[in-house]
Design a protein around this motif. Structure first.
Motif, short mmCIF file in Angstrom:
data_model
loop_
_atom_site.label_atom_id
_atom_site.label_comp_id
_atom_site.label_asym_id
_atom_site.label_seq_id
_atom_site.Cartn_x
_atom_site.Cartn_y
_atom_site.Cartn_z
N PHE A 84 -11.63 38.74 -9.72
CA PHE A 84 -12.17 37.50 -10.28
C PHE A 84 -11.51 36.29 -9.63
CE2 PHE A 84 -11.82 33.95 -13.19
CZ PHE A 84 -13.15 33.71 -13.48
N ALA A 85 -10.20 36.31 -9.49
CA ALA A 85 -9.47 35.19 -8.90
C ALA A 85 -9.96 34.90 -7.48
CB ALA A 85 -7.97 35.49 -8.91
N SER A 86 -10.07 35.93 -6.69
CA SER A 86 -10.52 35.77 -5.30
C SER A 86 -11.93 35.19 -5.24
CB SER A 86 -10.48 37.11 -4.57
OG SER A 86 -9.17 37.61 -4.53
N LEU A 87 -12.82 35.72 -6.04
CA LEU A 87 -14.21 35.25 -6.04
C LEU A 87 -14.31 33.81 -6.55
CD1 LEU A 87 -16.06 38.46 -7.30
CD2 LEU A 87 -16.00 37.53 -4.96
N ASP A 88 -13.57 33.49 -7.61
CA ASP A 88 -13.62 32.14 -8.16
C ASP A 88 -13.15 31.11 -7.14
OD1 ASP A 88 -13.83 30.06 -10.26
OD2 ASP A 88 -11.64 30.04 -10.08
N LEU A 89 -12.04 31.38 -6.50
CA LEU A 89 -11.51 30.40 -5.55
C LEU A 89 -12.40 30.27 -4.32
CD1 LEU A 89 -7.68 31.05 -5.85
CD2 LEU A 89 -9.05 29.21 -6.87
N LYS A 90 -12.99 31.35 -3.86
CA LYS A 90 -13.91 31.27 -2.71
C LYS A 90 -15.16 30.47 -3.07
CE LYS A 90 -12.50 35.61 -0.58
NZ LYS A 90 -12.89 37.01 -0.33
N ALA A 91 -15.62 30.60 -4.30
CA ALA A 91 -16.85 29.92 -4.72
C ALA A 91 -16.63 28.46 -5.14
CB ALA A 91 -17.49 30.68 -5.88
N ASN A 92 -15.45 28.15 -5.65
CA ASN A 92 -15.25 26.85 -6.30
C ASN A 92 -14.16 25.98 -5.70
OD1 ASN A 92 -17.25 27.21 -8.44
ND2 ASN A 92 -15.88 28.86 -9.10
N TRP A 93 -13.64 26.32 -4.53
CA TRP A 93 -12.53 25.58 -3.96
C TRP A 93 -12.86 24.11 -3.75
CZ3 TRP A 93 -12.97 23.15 0.72
CH2 TRP A 93 -14.00 23.59 1.56
N ARG A 94 -14.11 23.79 -3.40
CA ARG A 94 -14.48 22.38 -3.17
C ARG A 94 -14.32 21.56 -4.46
NH1 ARG A 94 -18.09 25.22 -0.12
NH2 ARG A 94 -18.16 24.70 2.09
N THR A 95 -14.73 22.14 -5.58
CA THR A 95 -14.59 21.47 -6.87
C THR A 95 -13.12 21.27 -7.21
OG1 THR A 95 -16.67 22.44 -7.62
CG2 THR A 95 -15.17 21.63 -9.33
N TYR A 96 -12.31 22.29 -6.98
CA TYR A 96 -10.88 22.18 -7.25
C TYR A 96 -10.24 21.12 -6.35
CZ TYR A 96 -11.35 26.55 -9.87
OH TYR A 96 -11.71 27.52 -10.78
N ARG A 97 -10.65 21.08 -5.09
CA ARG A 97 -10.10 20.09 -4.17
C ARG A 97 -10.48 18.68 -4.60
NH1 ARG A 97 -8.75 20.02 1.74
NH2 ARG A 97 -8.75 17.83 2.30
N ASP A 98 -11.76 18.48 -4.97
CA ASP A 98 -12.21 17.16 -5.41
C ASP A 98 -11.41 16.68 -6.62
OD1 ASP A 98 -14.12 17.16 -3.40
OD2 ASP A 98 -15.79 17.66 -4.75
N ARG A 99 -11.17 17.56 -7.58
CA ARG A 99 -10.40 17.19 -8.78
C ARG A 99 -8.97 16.79 -8.40
NH1 ARG A 99 -5.97 19.31 -10.57
NH2 ARG A 99 -6.53 21.25 -9.59
N TYR A 100 -8.36 17.57 -7.52
CA TYR A 100 -6.99 17.30 -7.09
C TYR A 100 -6.90 15.97 -6.35
CZ TYR A 100 -2.30 18.50 -5.42
OH TYR A 100 -0.94 18.53 -5.17
N GLU A 101 -7.84 15.73 -5.43
CA GLU A 101 -7.85 14.47 -4.68
C GLU A 101 -8.06 13.28 -5.62
OE1 GLU A 101 -9.31 15.21 -0.19
OE2 GLU A 101 -10.86 15.57 -1.71
N GLN A 102 -8.91 13.45 -6.63
CA GLN A 102 -9.14 12.38 -7.59
C GLN A 102 -7.86 12.07 -8.37
OE1 GLN A 102 -12.03 10.42 -7.99
NE2 GLN A 102 -10.47 9.23 -9.05
N GLU A 103 -7.13 13.13 -8.75
CA GLU A 103 -5.85 12.92 -9.44
C GLU A 103 -4.86 12.20 -8.54
OE1 GLU A 103 -3.94 16.08 -11.63
OE2 GLU A 103 -5.89 16.96 -12.11
N MET A 104 -4.86 12.52 -7.25
CA MET A 104 -3.98 11.82 -6.31
C MET A 104 -4.32 10.33 -6.27
SD MET A 104 -3.64 14.47 -3.10
CE MET A 104 -2.26 13.69 -2.29
N GLU A 105 -5.60 10.02 -6.23
CA GLU A 105 -6.04 8.63 -6.21
C GLU A 105 -5.65 7.92 -7.50
OE1 GLU A 105 -7.43 6.57 -3.87
OE2 GLU A 105 -6.91 8.23 -2.54
N ASP A 106 -5.87 8.58 -8.63
CA ASP A 106 -5.53 8.00 -9.94
C ASP A 106 -4.03 7.72 -10.04
OD1 ASP A 106 -8.20 8.18 -10.56
OD2 ASP A 106 -7.97 9.92 -11.90
N ASP A 107 -3.22 8.61 -9.45
CA ASP A 107 -1.77 8.44 -9.51
C ASP A 107 -1.30 7.23 -8.69
OD1 ASP A 107 -1.55 10.64 -11.14
OD2 ASP A 107 -0.89 12.01 -9.54
N LYS A 108 -2.09 6.84 -7.69
CA LYS A 108 -1.73 5.69 -6.86
C LYS A 108 -1.94 4.37 -7.60
CE LYS A 108 -2.77 7.78 -2.39
NZ LYS A 108 -3.68 7.74 -1.23
N ARG A 109 -2.79 4.41 -8.61
CA ARG A 109 -3.13 3.16 -9.34
C ARG A 109 -2.10 2.79 -10.35
NH1 ARG A 109 -9.42 4.71 -10.15
NH2 ARG A 109 -9.77 5.06 -7.96
#
Length: 109
Positions: A84-109
């Protein structure tokens, strides 16, 4: 016990990857880590990790500040959780990356 360890790049520019480590015995996964990492600002950042630390399978949603939200996985075996872990990360990594990048941007403010 057999150790399985590899990196799997998810993009041709090698900015997104899975880091996989597992210990297998008699066909059964005994412990594992499947971690999605993104290359941001010239360094690797762990974004989401599935593992069996603390004796149970769970998902850690990581933040740029280092905090982790732990979500237990309810599978009968580590084999199922690992798959499950392998399949989830292969399918959803873009969503996880977008969330992480957004948090990075929010932290800069």
């Amino acid at each position: 016990m057999q150790k399985i360890e590899y990196l799997l790049y998810l993009t041709s520019d090698e900015t997104d990857r899975l880091r996989v480590t597992a210990m297998k015995d008699a066909g059964e996964i005994r412990e594992f880590v499947v971690q999605y990492e993104a290359r941001l600002m010239n360094s690797w950042h762990p974004v989401v990790r599935y593992d069996t630390a603390h004796g149970f399978a769970h998902k850690d949603i990581l933040s740029p500040k280092g905090a982790a939200i732990k979500q237990p996985l309810h599978f009968e075996t580590f084999n199922l959780a690992f798959t499950f872990a392998s399949l989830d990360l292969k399918a959803n990594w873009r969503t996880y990356r977008d969330r992480y990048e957004q948090e990075m941007e929010d932290d800069k403010r």
